[in-house]
Design a protein around this motif. Structure first.
Motif, mmCIF file in Angstrom:
data_model
loop_
_atom_site.group_PDB
_atom_site.id
_atom_site.type_symbol
_atom_site.label_atom_id
_atom_site.label_comp_id
_atom_site.label_asym_id
_atom_site.label_seq_id
_atom_site.Cartn_x
_atom_site.Cartn_y
_atom_site.Cartn_z
ATOM 1 N N ALA A 1 0.820 -1.210 0.000
ATOM 2 C CA ALA A 1 0.000 0.000 0.000
ATOM 3 C C ALA A 1 0.857 1.265 0.000
ATOM 4 O O ALA A 1 0.480 2.286 -0.586
ATOM 5 C CB ALA A 1 -0.925 0.000 1.221
ATOM 6 N N ALA A 2 2.031 1.210 0.627
ATOM 7 C CA ALA A 2 2.896 2.388 0.736
ATOM 8 C C ALA A 2 3.749 2.611 -0.502
ATOM 9 O O ALA A 2 4.331 3.688 -0.673
ATOM 10 C CB ALA A 2 3.808 2.249 1.957
ATOM 11 N N LEU A 3 3.831 1.615 -1.390
ATOM 12 C CA LEU A 3 4.711 1.686 -2.547
ATOM 13 C C LEU A 3 4.019 2.378 -3.713
ATOM 14 O O LEU A 3 2.864 2.078 -4.038
ATOM 15 C CB LEU A 3 5.134 0.276 -2.953
ATOM 16 N N ALA A 4 4.705 3.316 -4.350
ATOM 17 C CA ALA A 4 4.160 4.017 -5.515
ATOM 18 C C ALA A 4 4.129 3.089 -6.719
ATOM 19 O O ALA A 4 4.917 2.143 -6.807
ATOM 20 C CB ALA A 4 5.007 5.245 -5.821
ATOM 21 N N PRO A 5 3.251 3.333 -7.685
ATOM 22 C CA PRO A 5 3.285 2.571 -8.936
ATOM 23 C C PRO A 5 4.670 2.648 -9.575
ATOM 24 O O PRO A 5 5.323 3.693 -9.544
ATOM 25 C CB PRO A 5 2.234 3.276 -9.800
ATOM 26 N N THR A 6 5.128 1.523 -10.107
ATOM 27 C CA THR A 6 6.456 1.318 -10.711
ATOM 28 C C THR A 6 7.588 1.437 -9.693
ATOM 29 O O THR A 6 8.745 1.577 -10.070
ATOM 30 C CB THR A 6 6.728 2.274 -11.899
ATOM 31 N N GLY A 7 7.269 1.364 -8.409
ATOM 32 C CA GLY A 7 8.309 1.435 -7.385
ATOM 33 C C GLY A 7 9.068 0.123 -7.249
ATOM 34 O O GLY A 7 8.731 -0.894 -7.862
ATOM 35 N N HIS A 8 10.101 0.146 -6.421
ATOM 36 C CA HIS A 8 10.974 -1.009 -6.211
ATOM 37 C C HIS A 8 10.964 -1.373 -4.730
ATOM 38 O O HIS A 8 11.195 -0.531 -3.872
ATOM 39 C CB HIS A 8 12.393 -0.669 -6.668
ATOM 40 N N TRP A 9 10.740 -2.639 -4.464
ATOM 41 C CA TRP A 9 10.651 -3.166 -3.106
ATOM 42 C C TRP A 9 11.796 -4.147 -2.910
ATOM 43 O O TRP A 9 11.859 -5.186 -3.576
ATOM 44 C CB TRP A 9 9.294 -3.849 -2.962
ATOM 45 N N ILE A 10 12.719 -3.821 -2.023
ATOM 46 C CA ILE A 10 13.858 -4.702 -1.750
ATOM 47 C C ILE A 10 13.638 -5.358 -0.394
ATOM 48 O O ILE A 10 13.620 -4.692 0.637
ATOM 49 C CB ILE A 10 15.187 -3.923 -1.739
ATOM 50 N N SER A 11 13.495 -6.663 -0.395
ATOM 51 C CA SER A 11 13.292 -7.426 0.839
ATOM 52 C C SER A 11 14.619 -8.034 1.259
ATOM 53 O O SER A 11 15.167 -8.900 0.585
ATOM 54 C CB SER A 11 12.257 -8.535 0.615
ATOM 55 N N VAL A 12 15.147 -7.551 2.395
ATOM 56 C CA VAL A 12 16.458 -7.997 2.861
ATOM 57 C C VAL A 12 16.368 -8.818 4.145
ATOM 58 O O VAL A 12 17.388 -9.094 4.780
ATOM 59 C CB VAL A 12 17.401 -6.793 3.072
ATOM 60 N N GLY A 13 15.169 -9.212 4.541
ATOM 61 C CA GLY A 13 15.025 -9.990 5.766
ATOM 62 C C GLY A 13 13.583 -10.338 6.017
ATOM 63 O O GLY A 13 12.678 -9.916 5.285
ATOM 64 N N GLN A 14 13.355 -11.095 7.066
ATOM 65 C CA GLN A 14 11.994 -11.528 7.398
ATOM 66 C C GLN A 14 11.833 -11.631 8.909
ATOM 67 O O GLN A 14 11.365 -12.640 9.441
ATOM 68 C CB GLN A 14 11.680 -12.861 6.709
ATOM 69 N N ALA A 15 12.228 -10.550 9.588
ATOM 70 C CA ALA A 15 12.136 -10.531 11.044
ATOM 71 C C ALA A 15 10.704 -10.664 11.522
ATOM 72 O O ALA A 15 10.455 -11.108 12.648
ATOM 73 C CB ALA A 15 12.749 -9.231 11.585
ATOM 74 N N GLY A 16 9.739 -10.278 10.684
ATOM 75 C CA GLY A 16 8.339 -10.379 11.055
ATOM 76 C C GLY A 16 7.657 -11.632 10.563
ATOM 77 O O GLY A 16 6.419 -11.710 10.585
ATOM 78 N N GLY A 17 8.412 -12.602 10.118
ATOM 79 C CA GLY A 17 7.823 -13.846 9.661
ATOM 80 C C GLY A 17 8.262 -14.198 8.252
ATOM 81 O O GLY A 17 8.504 -13.325 7.413
ATOM 82 N N LYS A 18 8.366 -15.496 7.996
ATOM 83 C CA LYS A 18 8.836 -15.990 6.705
ATOM 84 C C LYS A 18 7.846 -15.654 5.599
ATOM 85 O O LYS A 18 6.629 -15.743 5.781
ATOM 86 C CB LYS A 18 9.043 -17.500 6.782
ATOM 87 N N TRP A 19 8.367 -15.267 4.450
ATOM 88 C CA TRP A 19 7.531 -14.903 3.311
ATOM 89 C C TRP A 19 6.674 -16.077 2.844
ATOM 90 O O TRP A 19 7.149 -17.205 2.713
ATOM 91 C CB TRP A 19 8.411 -14.475 2.138
#
Length: 485
Positions: free
Chosen positions: A389-407
Motif C-alpha cells: 500500500a505504501a509503494l508508488a506505482p512502478t516502485g521497487h521493493w527490496i526485501s532484505v530480511g523476514q524478522a516479522g515472519g517468513k515470506w
C-alpha cells in the motif's frame, strides 16, 4: 596469471605538508629508504614532473627504473610503475596516499600496489614488497623526519601449532539458550587458509534465522554460528601470498564460524582493512555496509528528492541505509518501534513513523501522496500488505530480511497491480566475485571515512552471545551489535 595486491599503512607523527614535501620529490627516496644505495632522475627532468623516470640501485646490487605517472598536490597522492627491474615484479603499479589525521598534526600514509610474479615466487615477492619496501620505507621515513621507530615482530607461529580458542556452539534449534560458550582448539592453517585472532564479531539477523531453523541449511547443531568479523592474521598456510601475519582483515561470508576468538578459514574472501577503520567498525559494517551498498548502488539508483521508506531505521542495517540514502539525496522516511528509537532516527531521516502496531502505510501516503519509490524492508510477511500500500506505482521493493515472519509465496499478478518490482537479494551472491567484493568494501569504507556512514556500536562479550540474540530479537538494541572476543 593473477595479480598480487599488497597494502600497508602507518601514521607519521608530522603534519601532512611536511610529509608530502618529502614524498612529492620522486628522487627523495635515496635519502630515507634504507634499501636504496643511490638514485637519479633521467634526462634532467624535474623530480615532481609527471612522466619523469628515476633510475636507482639497491644496496643488495639490484637496479630499477620507475616512472611517475600521477602526482596531485591537492589530494597528496602519487602513482608510479616499474619500467625495468632486476626483481621479477611484473606490471607493478604502486600508489602513495596521504590523509591528515583528525588532530591535524599527524599524517595517515597508505602505500599499496598490484603486480604479477613468476609462478612459485608469489609468497616470496609479496613479503619483499610488504616488508622490504613498504614497512622498511615507513621506518626509514620516520627516522628521516626525526621520529623514534618502534620495532614489531611478524614472526610466524611454529608449524603445526594448535591454539586454544573460545567459541559459541549451537547446541540445537531454538531460542538463544541454545548458544553455549565452549573451548575448542583452532587448527593450524592448511593450503589456502589463514588463522585469525578475532577481535570483533558482527551479530546479524541471519544468525537468528540460522539458530531458529529458518535458514537451517547454513549450519548444523554442534557448529559455530556467525558470518562476519574483524581480525588480525596470526599465520598463513601454503598458497596464501596476498596476506602476512599481522595484517588486519575483515570478512562477511559463509561458511558459518565467526563466533570464535581464534578461527582458521579460507583466505579467499578476506578484506584488507584500511588504517582509518577500527576493528569494531569493520565488524559492524562488513556485512551490513555491503548490503546497504548493493541496495543503493546496484539494485536501485537514488534520484534526488525521491521518497524512500526504510524499515527499522534505528536498527543495524536500517540506520546505514537511511544515512547513505540521505547523503545520496533521497527524501528518507524511516519506521521505528518506539519513540526512543525515533529520536535517534530523526538525526538522519527526513520523517520518522513510530509503527509499534505494524501500521505505517497511511502515514506514508499522507507524507508523499502517491507512495514511495523504494522500500528497503527487513520485516517480511507481517508487513506485506502495508508495504504494498505504501509503494508508488512502478516502485521497487527490496526485501532484505523476514524478522516479522517468513515470506509466503508471492504471485506475479499481485505485483502487476502497481507494476512494481520485488527483489529478494542475498549478499553472498554479490560478494562471491572478488573484484566486485573489493569494490563494494572500498565504497563502504570510503563512506565511513567521509562521515556518510556513522555506525552506533553496541558491545557484548563473546560469552554473552545468547543475551545479545535475546536483546536483538526483542528489539532492545539500536545500531550494530558486536561481540568482543
Amino acid at each position: 596469471m593473477g595479480l598480487q595486491r599488497i597494502m600497508r599503512s602507518t601514521v607519521i607523527d608530522a603534519p601532512i605538508e611536511r610529509v608530502w614535501a618529502v614524498l612529492r620529490d620522486f628522487n627523495s627516496h635515496a635519502q630515507w629508504h634504507p634499501a636504496i644505495a643511490d638514485s637519479r632522475i633521467e634526462d634532467g627532468r624535474r623530480p615532481d614532473e609527471v612522466g619523469c623516470v628515476r633510475a636507482f640501485r639497491l644496496k643488495d646490487g639490484g637496479a630499477l627504473r620507475e616512472q611517475l605517472i600521477l602526482l596531485s598536490d591537492r589530494d597528496h597522492r602519487l602513482s608510479y610503475n616499474i619500467l625495468d627491474s632486476t626483481v621479477p615484479l611484473q606490471r607493478y603499479v604502486a600508489h602513495v596516499e596521504l590523509k591528515p589525521v583528525t588532530d591535524g598534526r599527524r599524517t595517515f600514509f597508505r602505500w599499496h600496489s598490484t603486480f604479477g610474479t613468476p609462478r612459485g615466487q608469489e609468497r616470496e615477492l609479496a613479503a619483499l614488497v610488504a616488508q622490504g619496501v613498504y614497512e622498511a620505507g615507513f621506518a626509514g621515513l620516520k627516522q628521516h623526519l626525526g621520529q623514534p621507530v618502534a620495532t614489531s615482530s611478524r614472526a610466524a607461529l611454529p608449524s603445526g601449532t594448535v591454539l586454544p580458542a573460545q567459541v559459541i556452539v549451537l547446541n540445537g534449534r531454538g531460542g538463544p539458550e541454545q548458544l553455549k560458550l565452549v573451548d575448542r582448539p583452532a587448527a593450524p592453517p592448511g593450503h589456502g587458509e589463514v588463522r585469525l585472532r578475532q577481535t570483533a564479531i558482527g551479530l546479524n539477523f541471519i544468525d537468528v534465522y540460522v539458530r531458529n531453523g529458518q535458514y537451517a541449511g547454513l549450519l548444523e547443531p554442534g557448529g559455530v554460528p556467525g558470518f562476519e568479523a574483524a581480525a588480525t592474521v596470526l599465520d598463513i598456510g601454503p598458497g596464501v601470498s596476498h596476506l602476512l601475519p599481522g595484517d588486519r582483515v575483515a570478512y562477511a561470508c559463509p561458511p558459518a564460524g565467526a563466533y570464535a576468538s581464534v578461527r582458521t578459514m579460507s583466505a579467499e574472501q578476506l578484506i584488507a582493512l584500511p588504517a582509518h577503520v577500527s576493528d569494531e567498525q569493520a565488524a559492524a559494517l562488513a556485512l551490513k555496509g555491503m548490503t546497504a551498498e548493493y541496495c543503493l548502488h546496484r539494485l536501485h539508483r537514488i534520484e534526488r528528492d525521491e521518497p524512500i521508506l526504510v524499515h527499522a531505521a534505528a536498527g543495524a542495517l536500517g540506520m546505514l541505509v537511511a544515512q547513505w540514502a540521505k547523503a545520496l539525496g533521497a527524501f528518507v522516511i524511516g519506521t521505528v518501534g518506539s519513540e526512543d528509537k525515533a529520536r535517534r532516527a530523526r538525526a538522519y531521516c527526513d520523517r520518522v513513523i513510530v509503527a509499534s502496531d505494524g501500521r505505517f502505510a497511511e502515514a506514508v501516503l499522507q507524507i508523499t501522496r502517491h507512495g514511495v519509490r523504494l522500500i528497503v524492508d527487513g520485516l517480511g510477511e507481517r508487513a506485506r500488505e502495508e508495504n504494498f500500500a505504501a509503494l508508488a506505482p512502478t516502485g521497487h521493493w527490496i526485501s532484505v530480511g523476514q524478522a516479522g515472519g517468513k515470506w509466503a509465496p508471492v504471485e506475479a499478478d499481485w505485483l502487476t497491480r502497481k507494476s512494481v518490482t520485488l527483489s529478494r537479494p542475498v549478499i553472498f551472491h554479490y560478494t562471491a566475485d572478488a573484484a566486485r567484493r573489493e569494490a563494494m568494501a572500498r565504497r563502504v569504507f570510503d563512506a565511513l571515512r567521509d562521515g556518510i556512514l556513522q555506525p552506533a556500536v553496541t558491545r557484548y562479550a563473546l560469552g554473552a552471545a545468547a543475551q545479545a540474540h535475546a536483546d536483538l530479537e526483542a528489539r532492545r538494541t539500536t545500531g550494530q551489535v558486536v561481540l568482543v572476543a
